[in-house]
Scaffold this active site. Sequence first.
Site, PDB file in Angstrom:
ATOM      1  N   ASP A  29      -2.704  -0.093 -11.622  1.00  0.00           N
ATOM      2  CA  ASP A  29      -3.597  -0.789 -10.685  1.00  0.00           C
ATOM      3  C   ASP A  29      -3.007  -0.818  -9.270  1.00  0.00           C
ATOM      4  O   ASP A  29      -1.873  -0.385  -9.046  1.00  0.00           O
ATOM      5  CB  ASP A  29      -3.876  -2.212 -11.181  1.00  0.00           C
ATOM      6  N   ASP A  98      -9.638   9.510  -1.858  1.00  0.00           N
ATOM      7  CA  ASP A  98     -10.270  10.619  -2.580  1.00  0.00           C
ATOM      8  C   ASP A  98     -11.788  10.469  -2.415  1.00  0.00           C
ATOM      9  O   ASP A  98     -12.364   9.471  -2.850  1.00  0.00           O
ATOM     10  CB  ASP A  98      -9.883  10.565  -4.069  1.00  0.00           C
ATOM     11  N   ASP A 199     -13.255  15.914  -2.971  1.00  0.00           N
ATOM     12  CA  ASP A 199     -13.430  16.428  -4.321  1.00  0.00           C
ATOM     13  C   ASP A 199     -14.512  17.517  -4.369  1.00  0.00           C
ATOM     14  O   ASP A 199     -15.624  17.294  -3.902  1.00  0.00           O
ATOM     15  CB  ASP A 199     -13.859  15.252  -5.213  1.00  0.00           C
ATOM     16  N   GLU A 255     -10.857  19.966  -1.609  1.00  0.00           N
ATOM     17  CA  GLU A 255     -10.585  20.609  -2.895  1.00  0.00           C
ATOM     18  C   GLU A 255     -11.684  21.632  -3.077  1.00  0.00           C
ATOM     19  O   GLU A 255     -12.845  21.275  -3.290  1.00  0.00           O
ATOM     20  CB  GLU A 255     -10.599  19.603  -4.043  1.00  0.00           C
ATOM     21  N   HIS A 328      -3.468  15.877 -10.869  1.00  0.00           N
ATOM     22  CA  HIS A 328      -3.945  15.165 -12.064  1.00  0.00           C
ATOM     23  C   HIS A 328      -4.817  16.045 -12.962  1.00  0.00           C
ATOM     24  O   HIS A 328      -5.231  15.625 -14.048  1.00  0.00           O
ATOM     25  CB  HIS A 328      -4.730  13.932 -11.622  1.00  0.00           C
ATOM     26  N   ASP A 329      -5.112  17.273 -12.468  1.00  0.00           N
ATOM     27  CA  ASP A 329      -5.938  18.190 -13.265  1.00  0.00           C
ATOM     28  C   ASP A 329      -5.108  19.318 -13.869  1.00  0.00           C
ATOM     29  O   ASP A 329      -5.657  20.153 -14.605  1.00  0.00           O
ATOM     30  CB  ASP A 329      -6.987  18.871 -12.372  1.00  0.00           C
TER      31      ASP A 329
HETATM   32  O1  TEU Z   1     -11.825  18.768 -10.074  1.00  0.00           O
HETATM   33  C1  TEU Z   1     -12.682  19.849  -9.765  1.00  0.00           C
HETATM   34  C2  TEU Z   1     -12.371  21.034 -10.530  1.00  0.00           C
HETATM   35  O2  TEU Z   1     -12.421  22.134 -10.065  1.00  0.00           O
HETATM   36  C3  TEU Z   1     -12.073  20.788 -11.943  1.00  0.00           C
HETATM   37  O3  TEU Z   1     -13.076  21.443 -12.698  1.00  0.00           O
HETATM   38  C4  TEU Z   1     -10.740  21.349 -12.245  1.00  0.00           C
HETATM   39  O4  TEU Z   1     -10.695  22.709 -11.864  1.00  0.00           O
HETATM   40  C5  TEU Z   1     -10.564  21.190 -13.704  1.00  0.00           C
HETATM   41  O5  TEU Z   1     -10.487  19.824 -13.899  1.00  0.00           O
HETATM   42  C6  TEU Z   1      -9.307  21.895 -14.158  1.00  0.00           C
HETATM   43  O6  TEU Z   1      -9.377  21.921 -15.567  1.00  0.00           O
HETATM   44  C7  TEU Z   1     -12.209  17.591  -9.371  1.00  0.00           C
HETATM   45  C8  TEU Z   1     -11.258  16.479  -9.747  1.00  0.00           C
HETATM   46  O7  TEU Z   1      -9.946  16.818  -9.314  1.00  0.00           O
HETATM   47  C9  TEU Z   1     -11.326  16.314 -11.242  1.00  0.00           C
HETATM   48  O8  TEU Z   1     -10.373  15.340 -11.689  1.00  0.00           O
HETATM   49  C10 TEU Z   1     -12.727  15.847 -11.600  1.00  0.00           C
HETATM   50  O9  TEU Z   1     -12.838  15.779 -13.011  1.00  0.00           O
HETATM   51  C11 TEU Z   1     -13.781  16.833 -11.056  1.00  0.00           C
HETATM   52  O10 TEU Z   1     -13.547  17.236  -9.722  1.00  0.00           O
HETATM   53  C12 TEU Z   1     -15.139  16.138 -11.047  1.00  0.00           C
HETATM   54  O11 TEU Z   1     -15.104  15.117 -10.074  1.00  0.00           O
HETATM   55 CA    CA Z   2      -3.390  -3.208 -14.759  1.00  0.00          CA
END
Ligand code: TEU
Ligand code: CA
Length: 554
Positions: A29, A98, A199, A255, A328-329
């Site tokens: 958080d 973001d 995003d 992105e 994070h992806d």
């Molecule tokens: O990710 C966009 C994106 O291209 C994703 O499809 C990414 O390539 C994939 O997660 C990889 O496996 C952005 C955000 O970073 C992601 O966390 C979100 O889930 C997505 O957009 C939708 O908002």
């Molecule tokens: Ca918490």
Amino acid sequence: MEKAWWKKSVIYQIYPRSFADSNGDGIGDINGITAHLDYLKDLGVDVIWLSPVYQSPNDDNGYDISDYQAIMQEFGTMEDFDRMLEEMHKRGLKLVMDLVVNHTSDEHRWFVESRKSKDNPYRDYYIWKDPKDGKEPNNWGACFGGSAWEYDEETEMYYLHCFSKKQPDLNWENEKVRKEVFDMMTWWCEKGVDGFRMDVISMISKDPAYPDGIVHNGLYGDNSPYVCNGPRVHEYLQEMNQKVLSKFDLITVGEAAGVTVEEAKKYANLDGSELNMVFQFEHVDAPTAEHGKWTDKRFELKRLRSILNKWQTQLEGKAWNSLYWDNHDQPRAVSRFGNDGPMYRELSAKMLATCLHMLKGTPYIYQGEEIGMTNAYFDKMEDYRDIESINTYKEFTENGLMNPEEMMSALKAVSRDNARTPMQWNTSAHAGFTTGEPWIRVNPNYLQINAEAAVEDKNSIYYYYQKLIKLRKNYEIIIDGIFEGLLEEDENIYAYARNLGSQRLVVACNFSGEEVSCDLFDRAEEGKELISNYEYHKDGMLKPYEARAILFEK
Ligand code: TEU
Ligand code: CA
């Protein structure tokens, strides 16, 4: 403020759900972030990119926003946010929010209204199409499984969602949508935020024909040629720039799924008419795997080098690069590109850091990368939390595209869950991330890999990143030097030079666990070693995962 302060900055990404839990509910958080700002200040980063903290039902962990101007209850209150921002600014840290405006949550009031009737004033805030031959308007698949079209019984039409069905795509052709977004962005800028990570911003303009896509895996059509870099995307971003971005001193990074070098020259052009930089995906996308990213195949250095060198040389003088190994992806950098075994984890993490931070562009550090956190390698589906992991496992195994063993092996290698296990702070329960039950399992290697141990060990990856960040502040050649690829056929070494005036910075990184010959440093004594992950060197050789950067006067 210097015009291009963002060229000298190092940006640290926080995924708030997994960073630090301050109230024992097992979920990271805002107050947990505030409590750890000194750790980031000491690391030396300049900017924090905060993954979404807005109100959300968390279908996609905050990337499905139901109110852009309210804080997600699980993360805290707007007062908590204001205090965090104030504490960041007190420490000279900037905050990048973001911005997720390709789509909203289906629980956003705009969509709740839009789906009520065909003549609702909000109807055209989203992309609605009539059925075609009684079915979806085209064959597009959604990123998180299934069709990209969801049928709405109420009005007997389909709405587009490139991601989950709870993430309906906004209709950017509607100027009211653009105005709503720009007003919201201005509201955050007036609160004092210092920029935006946008995003999937390359997806906000779709091909108006909505044509079928090529069916690669026998299920759905690939929509990327028709949703990425669409006909009006630059027009929309130039309007955003004129109406919002140009009015504040911001850093902006788009992105840009599907972006090419040519497109990047428009998104991140140096005349400041759109964004400062983009995230491209070529170096983290799987090579032509039959099932997209879902492969456990290791990367190839030759391909990685050709991609990085292409972006370094072709954007030179035209646009600015972002530099990242993970987020994070993506899976953890040291697991994907290095060697996360006990023998070489630290060495290879430092090598990767050297390789990235000596390149031209703005480097990003993903939470935990600075202490060499590794993939979680979960081998039971009940440990996975990500909608993409869970839906893909179901869709691929039920349709026989991959068997459960292949799918599990791919998940262990590249699932987004690998990057979302809790930040490892110390050796107390749950790595000091929470006093409650964490929303996702902590990587059991926290006993060896944690921030407390890193801060106590002067030879840790943490202090190596700290040194790299300091170098960026003290050597103009790292910011402005012209990139020159070296050893471009070498099987094991990624090497390059940066040239600026009479100076030449030579960087070589051994991506292998073997000792390899390398003559780039035969005259090392004539130069000044800026950094290396080894204290002693072997003439004419690079040791396993050795990285060296030496500055020479021509
Ligand atoms: O990710 C966009 C994106 O291209 C994703 O499809 C990414 O390539 C994939 O997660 C990889 O496996 C952005 C955000 O970073 C992601 O966390 C979100 O889930 C997505 O957009 C939708 O908002
Ligand atoms: Ca918490």
